[in-house]
Design a protein around this motif. Sequence first.
Motif, PDB file in Angstrom:
ATOM      1  N   THR A 164     -63.747   3.871  10.270  1.00 59.72           N
ATOM      2  CA  THR A 164     -62.414   4.456  10.176  1.00 59.72           C
ATOM      3  C   THR A 164     -62.471   5.972  10.042  1.00 59.72           C
ATOM      4  O   THR A 164     -63.184   6.513   9.195  1.00 59.72           O
ATOM      5  CB  THR A 164     -61.648   3.867   8.971  1.00 59.72           C
ATOM      6  OG1 THR A 164     -61.595   2.449   9.108  1.00 59.72           O
ATOM      7  CG2 THR A 164     -60.232   4.425   8.915  1.00 59.72           C
ATOM      8  N   GLY A 165     -61.681   6.632  10.900  1.00 62.40           N
ATOM      9  CA  GLY A 165     -61.617   8.089  10.879  1.00 62.40           C
ATOM     10  C   GLY A 165     -62.569   8.734  11.865  1.00 62.40           C
ATOM     11  O   GLY A 165     -62.398   9.899  12.231  1.00 62.40           O
ATOM     12  N   ILE A 166     -63.591   7.979  12.304  1.00 58.53           N
ATOM     13  CA  ILE A 166     -64.569   8.498  13.262  1.00 58.53           C
ATOM     14  C   ILE A 166     -64.436   7.761  14.594  1.00 58.53           C
ATOM     15  O   ILE A 166     -64.075   8.348  15.605  1.00 58.53           O
ATOM     16  CB  ILE A 166     -66.017   8.372  12.731  1.00 58.53           C
ATOM     17  CG1 ILE A 166     -66.159   9.085  11.380  1.00 58.53           C
ATOM     18  CG2 ILE A 166     -67.012   8.936  13.748  1.00 58.53           C
ATOM     19  CD1 ILE A 166     -65.927  10.582  11.422  1.00 58.53           C
ATOM     20  N   SER A 167     -64.712   6.475  14.579  1.00 55.96           N
ATOM     21  CA  SER A 167     -64.647   5.689  15.815  1.00 55.96           C
ATOM     22  C   SER A 167     -63.584   4.597  15.777  1.00 55.96           C
ATOM     23  O   SER A 167     -63.467   3.803  16.702  1.00 55.96           O
ATOM     24  CB  SER A 167     -66.018   5.056  16.098  1.00 55.96           C
ATOM     25  OG  SER A 167     -66.498   4.368  14.954  1.00 55.96           O
ATOM     26  N   SER A 168     -62.819   4.559  14.690  1.00 54.86           N
ATOM     27  CA  SER A 168     -61.727   3.599  14.546  1.00 54.86           C
ATOM     28  C   SER A 168     -60.565   4.318  13.853  1.00 54.86           C
ATOM     29  O   SER A 168     -60.807   5.149  12.963  1.00 54.86           O
ATOM     30  CB  SER A 168     -62.182   2.392  13.716  1.00 54.86           C
ATOM     31  OG  SER A 168     -61.189   1.391  13.662  1.00 54.86           O
ATOM     32  N   PRO A 169     -59.320   4.037  14.251  1.00 47.79           N
ATOM     33  CA  PRO A 169     -58.190   4.817  13.729  1.00 47.79           C
ATOM     34  C   PRO A 169     -57.793   4.470  12.300  1.00 47.79           C
ATOM     35  O   PRO A 169     -58.070   3.371  11.818  1.00 47.79           O
ATOM     36  CB  PRO A 169     -57.050   4.457  14.690  1.00 47.79           C
ATOM     37  CG  PRO A 169     -57.393   3.075  15.158  1.00 47.79           C
ATOM     38  CD  PRO A 169     -58.898   3.048  15.250  1.00 47.79           C
ATOM     39  N   TYR A 170     -57.161   5.434  11.635  1.00 53.36           N
ATOM     40  CA  TYR A 170     -56.491   5.185  10.357  1.00 53.36           C
ATOM     41  C   TYR A 170     -55.017   5.532  10.548  1.00 53.36           C
ATOM     42  O   TYR A 170     -54.679   6.651  10.913  1.00 53.36           O
ATOM     43  CB  TYR A 170     -57.066   6.029   9.220  1.00 53.36           C
ATOM     44  CG  TYR A 170     -56.313   5.801   7.919  1.00 53.36           C
ATOM     45  CD1 TYR A 170     -56.557   4.666   7.155  1.00 53.36           C
ATOM     46  CD2 TYR A 170     -55.308   6.680   7.498  1.00 53.36           C
ATOM     47  CE1 TYR A 170     -55.842   4.416   5.995  1.00 53.36           C
ATOM     48  CE2 TYR A 170     -54.595   6.435   6.340  1.00 53.36           C
ATOM     49  CZ  TYR A 170     -54.861   5.311   5.594  1.00 53.36           C
ATOM     50  OH  TYR A 170     -54.137   5.061   4.456  1.00 53.36           O
ATOM     51  N   GLU A 171     -54.152   4.555  10.313  1.00 56.35           N
ATOM     52  CA  GLU A 171     -52.711   4.751  10.470  1.00 56.35           C
ATOM     53  C   GLU A 171     -52.108   5.069   9.102  1.00 56.35           C
ATOM     54  O   GLU A 171     -52.069   4.216   8.220  1.00 56.35           O
ATOM     55  CB  GLU A 171     -52.074   3.488  11.065  1.00 56.35           C
ATOM     56  CG  GLU A 171     -52.618   3.157  12.445  1.00 56.35           C
ATOM     57  CD  GLU A 171     -52.156   1.810  12.977  1.00 56.35           C
ATOM     58  OE1 GLU A 171     -52.582   1.437  14.087  1.00 56.35           O
ATOM     59  OE2 GLU A 171     -51.376   1.119  12.273  1.00 56.35           O
ATOM     60  N   GLU A 172     -51.657   6.302   8.943  1.00 55.13           N
ATOM     61  CA  GLU A 172     -51.116   6.742   7.658  1.00 55.13           C
ATOM     62  C   GLU A 172     -49.871   5.939   7.286  1.00 55.13           C
ATOM     63  O   GLU A 172     -49.066   5.601   8.153  1.00 55.13           O
ATOM     64  CB  GLU A 172     -50.756   8.230   7.707  1.00 55.13           C
ATOM     65  CG  GLU A 172     -51.939   9.153   7.817  1.00 55.13           C
ATOM     66  CD  GLU A 172     -51.542  10.608   7.588  1.00 55.13           C
ATOM     67  OE1 GLU A 172     -50.335  10.885   7.445  1.00 55.13           O
ATOM     68  OE2 GLU A 172     -52.443  11.454   7.546  1.00 55.13           O
ATOM     69  N   PRO A 173     -49.686   5.651   6.001  1.00 56.31           N
ATOM     70  CA  PRO A 173     -48.451   4.984   5.548  1.00 56.31           C
ATOM     71  C   PRO A 173     -47.236   5.841   5.892  1.00 56.31           C
ATOM     72  O   PRO A 173     -47.288   7.073   5.769  1.00 56.31           O
ATOM     73  CB  PRO A 173     -48.644   4.882   4.036  1.00 56.31           C
ATOM     74  CG  PRO A 173     -50.121   4.955   3.829  1.00 56.31           C
ATOM     75  CD  PRO A 173     -50.638   5.867   4.900  1.00 56.31           C
ATOM     76  N   GLU A 174     -46.166   5.190   6.310  1.00 54.66           N
ATOM     77  CA  GLU A 174     -44.952   5.927   6.681  1.00 54.66           C
ATOM     78  C   GLU A 174     -44.072   6.202   5.472  1.00 54.66           C
ATOM     79  O   GLU A 174     -43.506   7.285   5.352  1.00 54.66           O
ATOM     80  CB  GLU A 174     -44.176   5.135   7.740  1.00 54.66           C
ATOM     81  CG  GLU A 174     -44.920   5.039   9.072  1.00 54.66           C
ATOM     82  CD  GLU A 174     -44.128   4.285  10.119  1.00 54.66           C
ATOM     83  OE1 GLU A 174     -43.147   3.580   9.742  1.00 54.66           O
ATOM     84  OE2 GLU A 174     -44.486   4.365  11.312  1.00 54.66           O
ATOM     85  N   ASN A 175     -43.936   5.227   4.590  1.00 51.55           N
ATOM     86  CA  ASN A 175     -43.086   5.397   3.405  1.00 51.55           C
ATOM     87  C   ASN A 175     -43.748   4.827   2.155  1.00 51.55           C
ATOM     88  O   ASN A 175     -43.225   3.887   1.532  1.00 51.55           O
ATOM     89  CB  ASN A 175     -41.725   4.722   3.626  1.00 51.55           C
ATOM     90  CG  ASN A 175     -40.930   5.373   4.742  1.00 51.55           C
ATOM     91  OD1 ASN A 175     -40.523   6.529   4.628  1.00 51.55           O
ATOM     92  ND2 ASN A 175     -40.710   4.645   5.821  1.00 51.55           N
ATOM     93  N   PRO A 176     -44.890   5.368   1.762  1.00 49.14           N
ATOM     94  CA  PRO A 176     -45.561   4.844   0.566  1.00 49.14           C
ATOM     95  C   PRO A 176     -44.759   5.174  -0.690  1.00 49.14           C
ATOM     96  O   PRO A 176     -44.043   6.182  -0.729  1.00 49.14           O
ATOM     97  CB  PRO A 176     -46.900   5.578   0.571  1.00 49.14           C
ATOM     98  CG  PRO A 176     -46.614   6.872   1.270  1.00 49.14           C
ATOM     99  CD  PRO A 176     -45.593   6.537   2.323  1.00 49.14           C
ATOM    100  N   GLU A 177     -44.868   4.317  -1.691  1.00 51.24           N
ATOM    101  CA  GLU A 177     -44.192   4.588  -2.956  1.00 51.24           C
ATOM    102  C   GLU A 177     -44.778   5.823  -3.646  1.00 51.24           C
ATOM    103  O   GLU A 177     -44.067   6.579  -4.295  1.00 51.24           O
ATOM    104  CB  GLU A 177     -44.294   3.377  -3.882  1.00 51.24           C
ATOM    105  CG  GLU A 177     -43.316   2.246  -3.578  1.00 51.24           C
ATOM    106  CD  GLU A 177     -43.660   1.445  -2.331  1.00 51.24           C
ATOM    107  OE1 GLU A 177     -42.804   0.668  -1.874  1.00 51.24           O
ATOM    108  OE2 GLU A 177     -44.785   1.577  -1.801  1.00 51.24           O
ATOM    109  N   ILE A 178     -46.082   6.009  -3.514  1.00 54.29           N
ATOM    110  CA  ILE A 178     -46.767   7.113  -4.187  1.00 54.29           C
ATOM    111  C   ILE A 178     -47.768   7.751  -3.218  1.00 54.29           C
ATOM    112  O   ILE A 178     -48.462   7.042  -2.481  1.00 54.29           O
ATOM    113  CB  ILE A 178     -47.528   6.622  -5.438  1.00 54.29           C
ATOM    114  CG1 ILE A 178     -46.599   5.868  -6.392  1.00 54.29           C
ATOM    115  CG2 ILE A 178     -48.193   7.794  -6.164  1.00 54.29           C
ATOM    116  CD1 ILE A 178     -47.325   5.174  -7.542  1.00 54.29           C
TER     117      ILE A 178
END
Length: 204
Positions: A164-178
């Motif tokens: 993750t972050g290098i050869s596989s994507p990380y999808e950021e949270p859109e509406n996290p509580e914190i």
Amino acid sequence: MEGNLLSKSTNVVWHEQSITKEDRRSQNGHNSFVLWFTGLSGSGKSTLANAIASRLYSEKVRNYVLDGDNVRHGLNKDLGFSEEDRTENIRRIGEVSKLFVDAGQVVLTAFISPFQADRKLVRDLLAEKEFIEVYVKCPIDTCEERDPKGLYEKARQGIIKDFTGISSPYEEPENPEIVIETNNSTIEESVEQVIKYLKENDLI
């Protein structure tokens, strides 16, 4: 994989328990919910989850930490890191987390959990205010500088695939509580931010 799981569950009937979630919460003296820590490897998820667990323990809040690496030593040791296996990894953790919530405890999960759909699947398993998404936000450059397990170096060398972050994507949270920015906050400040949220929302 999904088809096999569904077919194996065909002749199973839910059995209601004599002690309810509300009964257990009442006995424990606090609410039960999931604090779901998501973020890149090296962002500080496990460190933060364990620090908050210690703080909750000191305030007599029953809790347990589910850590990504630890769970893969047992429950999920049969899973790899393909997209399908990552999804199954999170699905299982979601179901285990739901059991902890039903038992009246707070569960803190520290998993990269890179896909939005997988995190939503867990959120949908739980009732309102039972899933608190904590985005442990940290620039990948900082995570790579920390690299506590040497994983980024191996990923750059091609030794680790689907990282993750290098050869596989990380999808950021859109509406996290914190949102916790661990590159700008100390561990003490980060813990206080989470505890403040929990108290302001009458969760503890």
